[in-house]
Structures are given as structure tokens and as C-alpha cells.
Write a protein that holds these residues in place. Structure first.
Motif, PDB file in Angstrom:
ATOM      1  N   GLY A 100      25.511 -35.636  28.006  1.00  0.00           N
ATOM      2  CA  GLY A 100      25.968 -35.278  29.339  1.00  0.00           C
ATOM      3  C   GLY A 100      25.548 -33.895  29.777  1.00  0.00           C
ATOM      4  O   GLY A 100      25.624 -33.570  30.964  1.00  0.00           O
ATOM      5  N   ASP A 101      25.109 -33.050  28.818  1.00  0.00           N
ATOM      6  CA  ASP A 101      24.702 -31.686  29.142  1.00  0.00           C
ATOM      7  C   ASP A 101      23.193 -31.482  28.987  1.00  0.00           C
ATOM      8  O   ASP A 101      22.521 -31.019  29.901  1.00  0.00           O
ATOM      9  N   ILE A 102      22.684 -31.800  27.788  1.00  0.00           N
ATOM     10  CA  ILE A 102      21.269 -31.574  27.509  1.00  0.00           C
ATOM     11  C   ILE A 102      20.814 -32.573  26.459  1.00  0.00           C
ATOM     12  O   ILE A 102      21.520 -32.803  25.470  1.00  0.00           O
ATOM     13  N   ASN A 103      19.671 -33.196  26.686  1.00  0.00           N
ATOM     14  CA  ASN A 103      19.137 -34.155  25.727  1.00  0.00           C
ATOM     15  C   ASN A 103      18.564 -33.420  24.521  1.00  0.00           C
ATOM     16  O   ASN A 103      18.143 -32.263  24.626  1.00  0.00           O
ATOM     17  N   PRO A 104      18.540 -34.075  23.351  1.00  0.00           N
ATOM     18  CA  PRO A 104      18.105 -33.406  22.122  1.00  0.00           C
ATOM     19  C   PRO A 104      16.755 -32.725  22.263  1.00  0.00           C
ATOM     20  O   PRO A 104      15.806 -33.301  22.818  1.00  0.00           O
ATOM     21  N   ALA A 105      16.681 -31.487  21.768  1.00  0.00           N
ATOM     22  CA  ALA A 105      15.461 -30.687  21.897  1.00  0.00           C
ATOM     23  C   ALA A 105      15.171 -29.967  20.595  1.00  0.00           C
ATOM     24  O   ALA A 105      16.088 -29.624  19.837  1.00  0.00           O
ATOM     25  N   ASP A 106      13.877 -29.749  20.347  1.00  0.00           N
ATOM     26  CA  ASP A 106      13.422 -28.953  19.203  1.00  0.00           C
ATOM     27  C   ASP A 106      12.971 -27.591  19.718  1.00  0.00           C
ATOM     28  O   ASP A 106      12.389 -27.490  20.800  1.00  0.00           O
ATOM     29  N   LEU A 107      13.214 -26.545  18.905  1.00  0.00           N
ATOM     30  CA  LEU A 107      12.840 -25.198  19.345  1.00  0.00           C
ATOM     31  C   LEU A 107      12.755 -24.269  18.145  1.00  0.00           C
ATOM     32  O   LEU A 107      13.631 -24.280  17.280  1.00  0.00           O
ATOM     33  N   ASP A 108      11.681 -23.474  18.087  1.00  0.00           N
ATOM     34  CA  ASP A 108      11.536 -22.416  17.092  1.00  0.00           C
ATOM     35  C   ASP A 108      11.416 -21.084  17.819  1.00  0.00           C
ATOM     36  O   ASP A 108      10.692 -20.971  18.810  1.00  0.00           O
ATOM     37  N   ILE A 109      12.135 -20.060  17.316  1.00  0.00           N
ATOM     38  CA  ILE A 109      12.071 -18.715  17.896  1.00  0.00           C
ATOM     39  C   ILE A 109      11.792 -17.733  16.771  1.00  0.00           C
ATOM     40  O   ILE A 109      12.499 -17.720  15.756  1.00  0.00           O
ATOM     41  N   TYR A 110      10.758 -16.908  16.959  1.00  0.00           N
ATOM     42  CA  TYR A 110      10.329 -15.982  15.917  1.00  0.00           C
ATOM     43  C   TYR A 110      10.731 -14.550  16.240  1.00  0.00           C
ATOM     44  O   TYR A 110      10.967 -14.200  17.406  1.00  0.00           O
ATOM     45  N   SER A 111      10.774 -13.743  15.213  1.00  0.00           N
ATOM     46  CA  SER A 111      11.050 -12.318  15.376  1.00  0.00           C
ATOM     47  C   SER A 111       9.983 -11.695  16.278  1.00  0.00           C
ATOM     48  O   SER A 111       8.795 -11.946  16.121  1.00  0.00           O
ATOM     49  N   GLY A 112      10.438 -10.903  17.269  1.00  0.00           N
ATOM     50  CA  GLY A 112       9.510 -10.231  18.170  1.00  0.00           C
ATOM     51  C   GLY A 112       8.942 -11.114  19.259  1.00  0.00           C
ATOM     52  O   GLY A 112       8.010 -10.715  19.962  1.00  0.00           O
ATOM     53  N   GLU A 113       9.496 -12.299  19.417  1.00  0.00           N
ATOM     54  CA  GLU A 113       8.971 -13.262  20.385  1.00  0.00           C
ATOM     55  C   GLU A 113       9.918 -13.382  21.579  1.00  0.00           C
ATOM     56  O   GLU A 113      11.139 -13.417  21.423  1.00  0.00           O
ATOM     57  N   VAL A 114       9.344 -13.454  22.794  1.00  0.00           N
ATOM     58  CA  VAL A 114      10.110 -13.781  23.994  1.00  0.00           C
ATOM     59  C   VAL A 114       9.814 -15.234  24.341  1.00  0.00           C
ATOM     60  O   VAL A 114       8.653 -15.591  24.606  1.00  0.00           O
ATOM     61  N   VAL A 115      10.846 -16.059  24.303  1.00  0.00           N
ATOM     62  CA  VAL A 115      10.702 -17.476  24.647  1.00  0.00           C
ATOM     63  C   VAL A 115      11.331 -17.691  26.015  1.00  0.00           C
ATOM     64  O   VAL A 115      12.532 -17.459  26.198  1.00  0.00           O
ATOM     65  N   GLY A 116      10.526 -18.085  26.983  1.00  0.00           N
ATOM     66  CA  GLY A 116      11.024 -18.316  28.332  1.00  0.00           C
ATOM     67  C   GLY A 116      11.488 -19.748  28.512  1.00  0.00           C
ATOM     68  O   GLY A 116      10.858 -20.680  28.014  1.00  0.00           O
ATOM     69  N   PHE A 117      12.613 -19.919  29.210  1.00  0.00           N
ATOM     70  CA  PHE A 117      13.074 -21.247  29.610  1.00  0.00           C
ATOM     71  C   PHE A 117      12.814 -21.365  31.107  1.00  0.00           C
ATOM     72  O   PHE A 117      13.393 -20.618  31.903  1.00  0.00           O
ATOM     73  N   ALA A 118      11.956 -22.305  31.494  1.00  0.00           N
ATOM     74  CA  ALA A 118      11.595 -22.463  32.904  1.00  0.00           C
ATOM     75  C   ALA A 118      11.965 -23.861  33.380  1.00  0.00           C
ATOM     76  O   ALA A 118      11.906 -24.827  32.617  1.00  0.00           O
ATOM     77  N   GLY A 119      12.335 -23.954  34.639  1.00  0.00           N
ATOM     78  CA  GLY A 119      12.681 -25.238  35.237  1.00  0.00           C
ATOM     79  C   GLY A 119      13.495 -25.004  36.490  1.00  0.00           C
ATOM     80  O   GLY A 119      13.995 -23.902  36.723  1.00  0.00           O
ATOM     81  N   LEU A 120      13.626 -26.029  37.297  1.00  0.00           N
ATOM     82  CA  LEU A 120      14.431 -25.910  38.503  1.00  0.00           C
ATOM     83  C   LEU A 120      15.905 -25.850  38.138  1.00  0.00           C
ATOM     84  O   LEU A 120      16.307 -26.177  37.013  1.00  0.00           O
ATOM     85  N   LEU A 121      16.735 -25.461  39.107  1.00  0.00           N
ATOM     86  CA  LEU A 121      18.178 -25.423  38.889  1.00  0.00           C
ATOM     87  C   LEU A 121      18.656 -26.813  38.480  1.00  0.00           C
ATOM     88  O   LEU A 121      18.268 -27.816  39.061  1.00  0.00           O
ATOM     89  N   GLY A 122      19.485 -26.870  37.436  1.00  0.00           N
ATOM     90  CA  GLY A 122      19.976 -28.152  36.956  1.00  0.00           C
ATOM     91  C   GLY A 122      19.078 -28.806  35.932  1.00  0.00           C
ATOM     92  O   GLY A 122      19.341 -29.921  35.492  1.00  0.00           O
TER      93      GLY A 122
END
Length: 512
Positions: A277-299
Motif C-alpha cells: 500500500g506504500d511502496i512496492n519491493p525495491a533493491d538499493l545499494d548505498i556506498y560511503s561517499g555516495e549521493v543517491v538521488g530519488f527522482a519521480g513525480l509527486l506520489g
């Protein structure tokens, strides 16, 4: 464009509140037998326009015609009497009453001794049958059926008043894919009966599946009315955010993409992380010193994924590894203990504590991690507050000022200081530059780059594609609560790249 006569014509609608013009000369025309979407980003004026049409707000200027007749709505009852019905995102029915009572509420069949309940339920079953709900027991309590079914009951109730216009405000936000299709089946049936449907949704795929016509608003102003089938998705997105294709392809100086190190392990690695109901299953890796942007329309699910990473919402699927070790991040306290911090997009209601000082706002998260019986020593507290107020250039430079008296940009800096004081390995920033002036925005963007340069992992969530592209190493593209793509942000990537990805990729990661 059509030889049909419109049911509703709203012309030059202006609504002003103290210090702000919420709508500025906006037009909207609704035709019978069409599904018409009202499109625009947050703050565009969609909700205000709906409230003008439903009598919630009085208009300061402009005209409203229903079937050619001028209307002055002094309240919601006036709008209902004119044939305008609304089904809101949060279904406004009475769960303690039966299904039939909800359908006929205010329109019960009456006899010489008052309400004739037998006839009332017979009438209710007729309207339910029109919605394909003849399998429901009209005597059953409303609370016994799903939210999706309650949505359809609400539409049946709207039909009781012989609605000429049906407004559906985010009706699919709590529905799964099958329930959405059931709703669309009913919408088509209602549309084909000659009703004009005004549909508001942030789900682009749904807009293109169900609507005939679009009206685009931006910053309280009318931008354009177009036919859905004639409007490419990237063109629609460009109109919503105020960028042409040429402008979308132009960006400022980009962050040099972080170079991956051989054999390095991510700070955070999640697999199949999601919440129904909130967010469908997702995979994600975040590394030290990394900026990971989340982009998309509202909602699209940007905030929802950020909240799961922090434990503000508890996931019901997936695994979460922190520095190679599996952890359960189900609440913010656990996240903070594991050096994960989150700055909310709702600065006023969920971020600052207005009646506390700047000093107290900076120290509150660190104090929470240590517990109420281990107060931060005054000398250490002074050093922390002084350090971050200087580094972030908080103005005025008086930690004893109440934070509610600071500008939005300085409040945002204090919130970032609060989380930096906990020395996080991962900092999640949700809309950190929204609603602040250009100078403060530039300072906060530089803070993000500096933190990454020092080795911190940063998740940067923003509705402004330009800053996502400029600041991020990798970009997670979200759409309709799915992660649809992961973009390595090299020199070939632009705002247009993201727009085209959103427009041309469906939620299964395939071309739309």
C-alpha cells in the motif's frame, strides 16, 4: 475539439487567501461522457480548484456554469444540488452503518411512519447493482468490506443524487492493481452513462489508461487543456514542472561522479524492501561517499522508500543489511542507533519543534540516542551547537532564539545540524531545499556535496530534477510506487533523461 455541450464551465477562477493567490484566473471545462484529469505538481492548485467546484471555497473572481446556468455555491450542499458529487481519497462514509444505509444516507425511502427500511434497502441494491456490487448484502456493516469496495459504495451513493459530475480525488492511492482495474471498469460505466468524471491522480500510467482529456495547472495558474491521446508523456511532465524539452536538457555544473573502489561493500544494501500500500519491493545499494538521488513525480514513492530506509514506516517485506550485517530497522530509534538519520519533507509539522530554541532543536536527536538519564554535558553541547551553526551558516547566529522565528532556509539548516550531531553514516534528506530562498538552497546543496566528500552516504530526495541530476552519483527513478530504473549519473544524463524514463517505462521496468 468536441461537438458536445459542456456540463461544467469554470472561467477565470481566482481564490485568494491572506498573502497568497491560490488560484489565478484558472479555466476548467468538463464534458459529458469523458474522464478529465486535473494535473499538476504539489501546490499547483488542484485541491483548491476542486474545493471551488464543490462549494468548500468561495471564489473571489470568475464564473461557474453548470449545464449553461450560472452557479454561486455557498456550501457543499449547493454543489450537490447542482449535481456535483465527490469521492475523496479518504472515503467519507459511516463505517458503523450498513452498506445500504450508506448508499441511501439522506435519501432514505419514507412512509407514513418514517423511514421505510425495506424499501430503502431495495433502492440501495439497485444502485449497488449499477456498480456491479449486487453480490454485496446491503444489510452488512460497511466496515466488513475492503477499502476498494467502500470506494465503489461511495460512487453508488453519488449516483443516488443523480450526479452530473463525479469528482474522484486520488481514489486509487490505497488500492492494489486488481482493485484499480475494478474501479476503472465502474468509471467507464459511469462515464458511458453521460456523467463527466474529474479524476485526480499522481499515477501517470493510470492517467493515460483511463482519461480522455487533461487540464494542466502550475503554481495556481492554468497552463493548457489537451487531449490525453495527443500528448506525449514527456511533454505533459514538462508542462507540469515548467520546463520545455530544451530546458530539461540543460543543467548546471554537475557533481563529478564518484569512482567505485575495487571490492568495496555498501553501507546499506536492501533487497525487496517494501510495504503493501506504500511502496512496492525495491533493491538499493548505498556506498560511503555516495549521493543517491530519488527522482519521480509527486506520489511516485520517493518519500515512502526513504521512510522505510529510516524505519519511520515498518517494512513488511525484504532484507536490510548495514555494513554487511543483517539488521531489522523497524523504527527511528533503531535507525539512529545504527547511525541512520532522516530529515523529513514536512519541516513544519514533523521536523522543527517550534516552541523550542535552535539549540534544543539541534541537540534533541543526539539526546534521544543517549537516553533521558544521560544528559549531554554542557561543554559538549555548546561545542556541538557552535560547530554546526558555524558550518551550516545558521542565521541569526543565536542558538537561544526560538526556531519558529527563523526563516525556512535556516530552519532547514538546523534540522540538518540535528542529524549531523548524531554522526550518521547514512543521511536521508527528503526535499531539503523545498520552499527556501535561492541563497539558502545553494548552501544546503553544497552541504550535501561536502558530506559526501567526507565519506557520508546521502540519500537526496527532491521533486526538482535539476538538483537531483546535479548532485547525485546514482539516480533511483520512481513511478507509481515502484522503482522503475537506476541511472548511473554520468555526463550523458540530463533532466530530460529522467523525464523520458518516467514517461516511457512502466512499473515492470519495460517500455510503456
Amino acid at each position: 475539439m468536441t461537438d458536445k455541450q459542456p456540463i461544467v464551465v469554470m472561467k477565470g477562477i481566482t481564490i485568494e487567501f491572506p498573502g497568497v493567490k491560490a488560484l489565478d484566473g484558472v479555466d476548467l471545462t468538463l464534458y459529458p461522457g469523458e474522464v478529465h484529469a486535473l494535473m499538476g505538481e504539489n501546490g499547483a492548485g488542484k485541491s483548491t480548484m476542486i474545493k471551488a467546484l464543490t462549494g468548500v471555497y468561495k471564489i473571489n473572481a470568475g464564473t461557474i456554469l453548470v449545464e449553461g446556468r450560472p452557479q454561486t455555491f455557498n456550501g457543499t450542499l449547493d454543489a450537490q444540488n447542482a449535481g456535483i458529487a465527490t469521492v475523496y481519497q479518504e472515503v467519507n462514509l459511516c463505517t458503523n452503518l450498513s452498506i445500504g444505509e450508506n448508499v441511501m444516507l439522506g435519501h432514505e425511502a419514507r412512509g407514513p411512519l418514517g423511514i421505510n427500511w425495506k424499501k430503502t434497502h431495495e433502492e440501495a441494491r439497485k444502485y449497488l447493482a449499477q456498480m456491479g456490487l449486487d453480490h454485496l448484502d446491503s444489510h452488512a456493516p460497511l466496515s466488513s468490506i475492503s477499502i476498494a469496495m467502500q470506494q465503489l459504495v461511495a460512487i453508488a451513493r453519488a449516483m443516488v443524487i443523480d450526479a452530473k459530475v463525479l469528482i474522484l480525488d486520488e481514489p486509487t492511492s490505497s488500492l492494489d492493481a486488481n482493485e484499480v482495474q475494478d474501479l476503472f471498469k465502474i468509471m467507464r460505466k459511469v462515464r458511458d452513462s453521460g456523467v463527466a468524471i474529474l479524476f485526480v491522480s499522481h499515477f501517470l500510467d493510470q492517467i493515460y489508461e483511463i482519461t480522455d482529456r487533461l487540464t494542466i495547472l502550475r503554481n495556481g495558474k492554468f497552463i493548457k487543456e489537451v487531449m490525453t491521446r495527443d500528448t506525449p508523456r514527456d511533454e505533459l511532465i514538462g508542462m507540469m514542472i515548467g520546463k520545455s524539452a530544451a530546458e530539461l536538457s540543460q543543467i548546471g555544473a554537475k557533481k563529478e561522479r564518484r569512482a567505485a573502489k575495487a571490492g568495496e561493500k555498501p553501507i546499506v544494501s536492501v533487497k525487496g524492501l517494501g510495504k503493501k500500500g506504500d511502496i512496492n519491493p525495491a533493491d538499493l545499494d548505498i556506498y560511503s561517499g555516495e549521493v543517491v538521488g530519488f527522482a519521480g513525480l509527486l506520489g511516485s514513492g520517493r518519500t515512502e522508500l526513504g521512510r522505510l530506509l529510516y524505519g519511520a514506516d515498518k517494512p513488511d517485506s525484504g532484507t536490510y543489511e548495514l555494513n554487511g550485517k543483517q539488521v531489522a530497522i523497524g523504527d527511528p530509534y533503531t535507525a539512529l542507533k545504527n547511525k541512520i538519520a532522516y530529515s523529513t519533507e514536512n519541516r513544519r509539522d514533523e521536523g522543527i519543534i517550534g516552541d523550542l530554541t535552535v539549540r534544543e532543536n539541534i541537540l534533541i536527536a543526539l539526546q534521544a540516542t543517549r537516553g533521558m538519564f544521560k544528559p549531554i554535558p554542557k561543554k559538549e553541547a555548546d561545542e556541538i551547537v557552535d560547530k554546526y551553526m558555524k558550518e551550516l551558516n545558521v542565521r541569526p547566529a543565536d542558538p537561544n532564539k526560538l526556531i519558529k522565528n527563523l526563516s525556512g532556509g535556516n530552519q532547514q539548516k538546523v534540522l540538518i545540524a540535528r542529524w549531523l550531531a548524531t554522526h550518521p553514516e547514512l543521511l536521508i534528506l527528503d526535499e531539503p531545499t523545498r520552499g527556501i530562498d535561492i541563497g539558502a538552497k545553494a548552501e544546503i546543496q553544497q552541504v550535501v556535496l561536502d558530506l559526501a566528500a567526507e565519506g557520508m552516504g546521502v540519500v537526496f530526495i527532491s521533486s526538482e530534477l535539476e538538483e537531483v541530476v546535479r548532485l547525485s552519483d546514482d539516480i533511483e527513478v520512481m513511478k507509481d510506487r515502484h522503482k522503475i530504473a537506476e541511472i548511473d549519473n554520468d555526463d550523458t544524463v540530463s533532466q530530460q533523461t529522467i523525464v523520458e524514463t518516467i514517461a516511457n517505462t512502466n512499473v515492470n521496468g519495460k517500455e510503456a
